[in-house]
Scaffold this motif. Sequence first.
Motif, PDB file in Angstrom:
ATOM      1  N   ILE A 208     -31.332   8.352 -13.872  1.00 43.46           N
ATOM      2  CA  ILE A 208     -30.977   9.929 -13.855  1.00 43.46           C
ATOM      3  C   ILE A 208     -29.759   9.609 -12.329  1.00 43.46           C
ATOM      4  CG2 ILE A 208     -31.902  11.636 -12.440  1.00 43.46           C
ATOM      5  CD1 ILE A 208     -34.781  11.188 -13.805  1.00 43.46           C
ATOM      6  N   ALA A 209     -29.277  10.532 -12.758  1.00 45.00           N
ATOM      7  CA  ALA A 209     -27.940  10.925 -12.054  1.00 45.00           C
ATOM      8  C   ALA A 209     -27.917  12.634 -11.617  1.00 45.00           C
ATOM      9  CB  ALA A 209     -26.452  10.841 -12.227  1.00 45.00           C
ATOM     10  N   MET A 210     -28.183  11.761 -10.346  1.00 42.76           N
ATOM     11  CA  MET A 210     -28.167  14.023  -9.543  1.00 42.76           C
ATOM     12  C   MET A 210     -26.729  13.857  -9.289  1.00 42.76           C
ATOM     13  SD  MET A 210     -30.700  15.353  -6.873  1.00 42.76           S
ATOM     14  CE  MET A 210     -29.807  17.157  -6.741  1.00 42.76           C
ATOM     15  N   ILE A 211     -26.118  15.025  -9.325  1.00 45.92           N
ATOM     16  CA  ILE A 211     -24.409  15.660  -8.603  1.00 45.92           C
ATOM     17  C   ILE A 211     -25.100  16.938  -7.505  1.00 45.92           C
ATOM     18  CG2 ILE A 211     -24.482  17.141 -10.723  1.00 45.92           C
ATOM     19  CD1 ILE A 211     -21.533  17.144 -10.595  1.00 45.92           C
ATOM     20  N   TYR A 212     -24.672  17.286  -6.319  1.00 46.05           N
ATOM     21  CA  TYR A 212     -24.650  17.995  -5.576  1.00 46.05           C
ATOM     22  C   TYR A 212     -23.616  18.433  -5.214  1.00 46.05           C
ATOM     23  CZ  TYR A 212     -27.181  20.790  -1.394  1.00 46.05           C
ATOM     24  OH  TYR A 212     -26.700  21.483  -0.732  1.00 46.05           O
ATOM     25  N   ASP A 213     -22.974  19.245  -5.083  1.00 41.06           N
ATOM     26  CA  ASP A 213     -21.806  19.733  -3.839  1.00 41.06           C
ATOM     27  C   ASP A 213     -20.881  18.892  -4.789  1.00 41.06           C
ATOM     28  OD1 ASP A 213     -20.314  21.360  -2.639  1.00 41.06           O
ATOM     29  OD2 ASP A 213     -20.828  19.236  -0.858  1.00 41.06           O
ATOM     30  N   GLY A 214     -20.338  18.935  -6.212  1.00 41.27           N
ATOM     31  CA  GLY A 214     -19.338  17.904  -6.557  1.00 41.27           C
ATOM     32  C   GLY A 214     -19.703  16.374  -6.387  1.00 41.27           C
ATOM     33  N   ARG A 215     -20.325  16.453  -6.271  1.00 40.70           N
ATOM     34  CA  ARG A 215     -20.384  14.514  -5.598  1.00 40.70           C
ATOM     35  C   ARG A 215     -21.910  14.050  -6.629  1.00 40.70           C
ATOM     36  NH1 ARG A 215     -17.478  12.549  -0.657  1.00 40.70           N
ATOM     37  NH2 ARG A 215     -15.272  13.570  -0.380  1.00 40.70           N
ATOM     38  N   ILE A 216     -22.246  12.566  -6.874  1.00 41.33           N
ATOM     39  CA  ILE A 216     -23.116  11.999  -7.652  1.00 41.33           C
ATOM     40  C   ILE A 216     -23.955  11.717  -6.047  1.00 41.33           C
ATOM     41  CG2 ILE A 216     -23.914   9.987  -8.893  1.00 41.33           C
ATOM     42  CD1 ILE A 216     -21.950  11.244 -11.582  1.00 41.33           C
ATOM     43  N   ILE A 217     -24.821  11.930  -5.579  1.00 46.76           N
ATOM     44  CA  ILE A 217     -25.545  11.643  -4.135  1.00 46.76           C
ATOM     45  C   ILE A 217     -26.484  10.453  -4.745  1.00 46.76           C
ATOM     46  CG2 ILE A 217     -24.783  13.957  -3.282  1.00 46.76           C
ATOM     47  CD1 ILE A 217     -28.161  14.641  -3.999  1.00 46.76           C
ATOM     48  N   GLU A 218     -27.178  10.526  -5.978  1.00 44.50           N
ATOM     49  CA  GLU A 218     -28.138   9.557  -6.387  1.00 44.50           C
ATOM     50  C   GLU A 218     -28.262   8.824  -7.588  1.00 44.50           C
ATOM     51  OE1 GLU A 218     -31.990   6.980  -4.002  1.00 44.50           O
ATOM     52  OE2 GLU A 218     -30.078   8.954  -3.740  1.00 44.50           O
ATOM     53  N   ILE A 219     -28.372   7.530  -7.862  1.00 46.41           N
ATOM     54  CA  ILE A 219     -28.271   7.117  -9.083  1.00 46.41           C
ATOM     55  C   ILE A 219     -29.234   5.650  -9.424  1.00 46.41           C
ATOM     56  CG2 ILE A 219     -26.990   5.723 -11.149  1.00 46.41           C
ATOM     57  CD1 ILE A 219     -24.964   7.137 -10.396  1.00 46.41           C
ATOM     58  N   GLY A 220     -30.166   6.316 -10.638  1.00 43.06           N
ATOM     59  CA  GLY A 220     -31.355   5.366 -10.699  1.00 43.06           C
ATOM     60  C   GLY A 220     -32.330   5.626 -11.468  1.00 43.06           C
ATOM     61  N   THR A 221     -33.193   4.210 -12.133  1.00 45.52           N
ATOM     62  CA  THR A 221     -34.051   4.501 -12.414  1.00 45.52           C
ATOM     63  C   THR A 221     -34.832   5.197 -12.326  1.00 45.52           C
ATOM     64  OG1 THR A 221     -35.336   3.259 -11.799  1.00 45.52           O
ATOM     65  CG2 THR A 221     -34.187   2.023 -13.471  1.00 45.52           C
ATOM     66  N   VAL A 222     -35.892   5.767 -13.518  1.00 42.26           N
ATOM     67  CA  VAL A 222     -37.012   7.327 -12.862  1.00 42.26           C
ATOM     68  C   VAL A 222     -37.549   7.052 -11.846  1.00 42.26           C
ATOM     69  CG1 VAL A 222     -39.265   8.405 -13.919  1.00 42.26           C
ATOM     70  CG2 VAL A 222     -37.475   8.017 -15.202  1.00 42.26           C
ATOM     71  N   SER A 223     -38.251   5.817 -11.795  1.00 38.32           N
ATOM     72  CA  SER A 223     -39.192   5.031 -10.624  1.00 38.32           C
ATOM     73  C   SER A 223     -38.049   5.162  -9.456  1.00 38.32           C
ATOM     74  CB  SER A 223     -39.311   3.410 -11.061  1.00 38.32           C
ATOM     75  OG  SER A 223     -40.555   3.294  -9.751  1.00 38.32           O
ATOM     76  N   GLU A 224     -36.704   5.231  -9.641  1.00 38.31           N
ATOM     77  CA  GLU A 224     -35.996   4.906  -8.705  1.00 38.31           C
ATOM     78  C   GLU A 224     -36.019   6.031  -7.804  1.00 38.31           C
ATOM     79  OE1 GLU A 224     -33.612   0.719  -9.331  1.00 38.31           O
ATOM     80  OE2 GLU A 224     -32.941   2.484  -9.748  1.00 38.31           O
ATOM     81  N   ILE A 225     -35.450   7.272  -9.112  1.00 41.64           N
ATOM     82  CA  ILE A 225     -35.579   8.927  -8.333  1.00 41.64           C
ATOM     83  C   ILE A 225     -36.686   8.999  -7.299  1.00 41.64           C
ATOM     84  CG2 ILE A 225     -34.360  10.688  -9.064  1.00 41.64           C
ATOM     85  CD1 ILE A 225     -32.266   9.258  -9.116  1.00 41.64           C
ATOM     86  N   LYS A 226     -37.736   8.157  -8.306  1.00 43.49           N
ATOM     87  CA  LYS A 226     -39.195   9.518  -7.846  1.00 43.49           C
ATOM     88  C   LYS A 226     -39.315   9.204  -6.254  1.00 43.49           C
ATOM     89  CE  LYS A 226     -41.928  10.894 -12.391  1.00 43.49           C
ATOM     90  NZ  LYS A 226     -43.002  10.150 -12.415  1.00 43.49           N
ATOM     91  N   LYS A 227     -38.398   7.727  -5.949  1.00 45.19           N
ATOM     92  CA  LYS A 227     -38.899   6.711  -4.960  1.00 45.19           C
ATOM     93  C   LYS A 227     -37.702   7.063  -3.659  1.00 45.19           C
ATOM     94  CE  LYS A 227     -42.073   2.921  -6.899  1.00 45.19           C
ATOM     95  NZ  LYS A 227     -41.954   2.039  -7.083  1.00 45.19           N
ATOM     96  N   SER A 228     -37.194   8.004  -4.124  1.00 44.36           N
ATOM     97  CA  SER A 228     -35.680   8.281  -3.199  1.00 44.36           C
ATOM     98  C   SER A 228     -35.672   8.731  -2.022  1.00 44.36           C
ATOM     99  CB  SER A 228     -34.489   9.256  -3.885  1.00 44.36           C
ATOM    100  OG  SER A 228     -32.993   9.481  -3.228  1.00 44.36           O
ATOM    101  N   SER A 229     -35.702   8.490  -0.754  1.00 44.62           N
ATOM    102  CA  SER A 229     -35.109   8.386   1.034  1.00 44.62           C
ATOM    103  C   SER A 229     -34.696  10.140   0.564  1.00 44.62           C
ATOM    104  CB  SER A 229     -35.264   7.644   1.251  1.00 44.62           C
ATOM    105  OG  SER A 229     -33.890   6.659   0.974  1.00 44.62           O
ATOM    106  N   ASN A 230     -33.459  10.117   0.038  1.00 47.91           N
ATOM    107  CA  ASN A 230     -32.847  11.070   0.330  1.00 47.91           C
ATOM    108  C   ASN A 230     -33.788  12.775   0.211  1.00 47.91           C
ATOM    109  OD1 ASN A 230     -31.095  13.333  -0.360  1.00 47.91           O
ATOM    110  ND2 ASN A 230     -29.022  12.040  -0.820  1.00 47.91           N
ATOM    111  N   PRO A 231     -33.508  13.359   1.039  1.00 46.13           N
ATOM    112  CA  PRO A 231     -34.261  14.571   1.074  1.00 46.13           C
ATOM    113  C   PRO A 231     -34.111  15.683  -0.116  1.00 46.13           C
ATOM    114  CG  PRO A 231     -32.850  14.968   2.980  1.00 46.13           C
ATOM    115  CD  PRO A 231     -32.726  13.063   2.695  1.00 46.13           C
ATOM    116  N   ILE A 232     -32.646  15.628   0.171  1.00 44.47           N
ATOM    117  CA  ILE A 232     -31.944  16.564  -0.857  1.00 44.47           C
ATOM    118  C   ILE A 232     -32.600  16.838  -2.468  1.00 44.47           C
ATOM    119  CG2 ILE A 232     -29.677  17.482  -1.938  1.00 44.47           C
ATOM    120  CD1 ILE A 232     -27.637  16.967   0.192  1.00 44.47           C
ATOM    121  N   VAL A 233     -32.644  15.266  -3.013  1.00 51.01           N
ATOM    122  CA  VAL A 233     -33.328  14.590  -4.019  1.00 51.01           C
ATOM    123  C   VAL A 233     -34.683  15.104  -3.827  1.00 51.01           C
ATOM    124  CG1 VAL A 233     -33.948  13.061  -5.987  1.00 51.01           C
ATOM    125  CG2 VAL A 233     -31.316  12.804  -5.003  1.00 51.01           C
TER     126      VAL A 233
END
Length: 256
Positions: A208-233
């Motif tokens: 999964i890649a998350m785009i926010y404010d025109g930029r990709i702020i996180e890319i990872g597997t489902v498990s990595e995205i669920k555990k992301s430390s990024n508060p926006i994610v």
Amino acid sequence: MIKLDNVSMAFRGRPVLDNISLDIAEGEIMVIIGPSGSGKSTILRLMIGLLKPLAGKIWIDGQEISGASEEELNIIRRNMGMVFQYSALFDSMTVGENVAFGLRQHTALSEEEIARTVRRRLRMVGLNGQESVMPSELSGGMKKRVSLARAIAINPQIVLYDEPTAGLDPIMSTTIDRLICSTRRVLNVTSVVVTHHMSSAFNIADRIAMIYDGRIIEIGTVSEIKKSSNPIVQQFIHGWAKPGEFAKRRSRRSES
């Protein structure tokens, strides 16, 4: 199979994408998430050559397309299918004619071979025997399945999905998710899926890649995205109204 290298895009002077870089492997299901208006659908249109980037380069199966002519793009598009958000079926054509459209435009198949392919693809999406039905007679979920059958009729290497479960009930959304996965398995296609439905993203994604404010702020597997430390994610995937909710919950967990 797909590579974006420092791609930027703007509309009427308003930046939409800011130095986006993304690599998508052959056979992968890449899901792109992000708020409305963040540029998710723009990425798909850049990949298929409907838009040209203001800066950066785009490769499809090793071929750089940002400077390609329309004739060159048409050749590249023969290996790509797209499922549009609102299905984009031709209302004046039957289901069978819609699915056959690309075959008639881009191949030299006989009508008998086209009819055989149409039957096979409709069977794959669970619409066997619906060739003579008009789009106006179909439910939203059935239209999405016809759109998918049309996209895969020409045996593409890549299928792009723009909000494939938008407007569908949970049961039909799950059906579309399963079709996306089975299409990858049966045809070995590379899939790029734009969605804001997190249940679908988690069901189908390799990454999964998350785009926010025109930029990709996180890319990872489902498990990595669920555990992301990024508060926006975390705010986005949980639907929290306030960005600070993630920090509060993490603090509570550490205290306990």
